[in-house]
Write a protein that holds these residues in place. Structure first.
Motif, PDB file in Angstrom:
ATOM      1  N   ARG A 105      -0.906  -2.685 -12.568  1.00 37.65           N
ATOM      2  CA  ARG A 105      -0.232  -1.614 -11.831  1.00 37.65           C
ATOM      3  C   ARG A 105       0.454  -2.185 -10.587  1.00 37.65           C
ATOM      4  N   GLY A 115       1.767  -0.660  -6.978  1.00 39.03           N
ATOM      5  CA  GLY A 115       1.894   0.462  -6.060  1.00 39.03           C
ATOM      6  C   GLY A 115       3.193   0.348  -5.299  1.00 39.03           C
ATOM      7  N   THR A 147       2.873   4.901  -8.419  1.00 38.76           N
ATOM      8  CA  THR A 147       2.258   3.738  -9.048  1.00 38.76           C
ATOM      9  C   THR A 147       2.962   3.495 -10.372  1.00 38.76           C
ATOM     10  N   THR A 150      -5.386   6.831  -9.516  1.00 39.21           N
ATOM     11  CA  THR A 150      -3.946   7.086  -9.578  1.00 39.21           C
ATOM     12  C   THR A 150      -3.250   6.877  -8.238  1.00 39.21           C
ATOM     13  N   ASP A 196      -3.218   2.278  -5.614  1.00 40.05           N
ATOM     14  CA  ASP A 196      -2.199   1.229  -5.497  1.00 40.05           C
ATOM     15  C   ASP A 196      -1.050   1.643  -4.580  1.00 40.05           C
ATOM     16  N   GLN A 197      -0.647   2.910  -4.660  1.00 40.51           N
ATOM     17  CA  GLN A 197       0.445   3.337  -3.788  1.00 40.51           C
ATOM     18  C   GLN A 197      -0.008   3.475  -2.340  1.00 40.51           C
TER      19      GLN A 197
END
Length: 141
Positions: A13, A15, A31, A118, A121-122
């Motif tokens: 993933r 972000g 993400t 969810t 990562d962002q």
């Protein structure tokens, strides 16, 4: 005023965060969770078209003692690909503890356990970009 996009690179993933140089405040954006690199870069290209950033920021992971590892090498490769594909300046920021900080930030707002997956990562990308705005951990080479 210009927009900057920040990235928390991961093999699975990535972000993404955004912020403006005028305010100097980063915000989580999304993400990217595709397995194929072509799809990842297609999504990044769409974000660059949408936000028209003047620069990109990539978190550079390392061990707590500062020594780089395999993911560091891959993050540098990702940053080089961004430079080559999009012809934008790419800045590296020391991202040690960004995921731990993101976990703590999400815990503080009541997002815990599996619900964090969810957003983690962002939010880490947001912290990386905020470090850039704050002038903390920017790597000059």
């Amino acid at each position: 005023m210009s927009t900057i996009l920040g990235f928390d690179f991961g093999e699975v993933r990535i972000g993404v965060a955004m912020g403006s140089t005028e305010l100097g405040i980063a915000h989580p954006l999304e993400t990217i969770a595709f397995e194929e690199n072509d799809k990842k870069f297609a999504r990044i290209e769409a974000l660059i078209r949408e936000w028209q950033p003047s620069a990109l920021v990539v978190g550079l992971p390392a061990y707590l003692n500062g020594q780089e590892h395999e993911i560091s090498r891959l993050a540098r490769k990702f940053a080089n690909r961004l430079t080559g594909r999009f012809n934008l300046p790419v800045h590296l920021v020391d991202e040690r503890l960004s995921s731990a900080g993101a976990t703590q930030a999400l815990n503080e707002v009541g997002v815990r356990g599996r619900k964090q997956k969810t957003a983690l990562d962002q939010v880490a990308a947001m912290q990386i970009l905020q470090s850039y705005f704050d002038g903390v951990g920017v790597i000059t080479e």
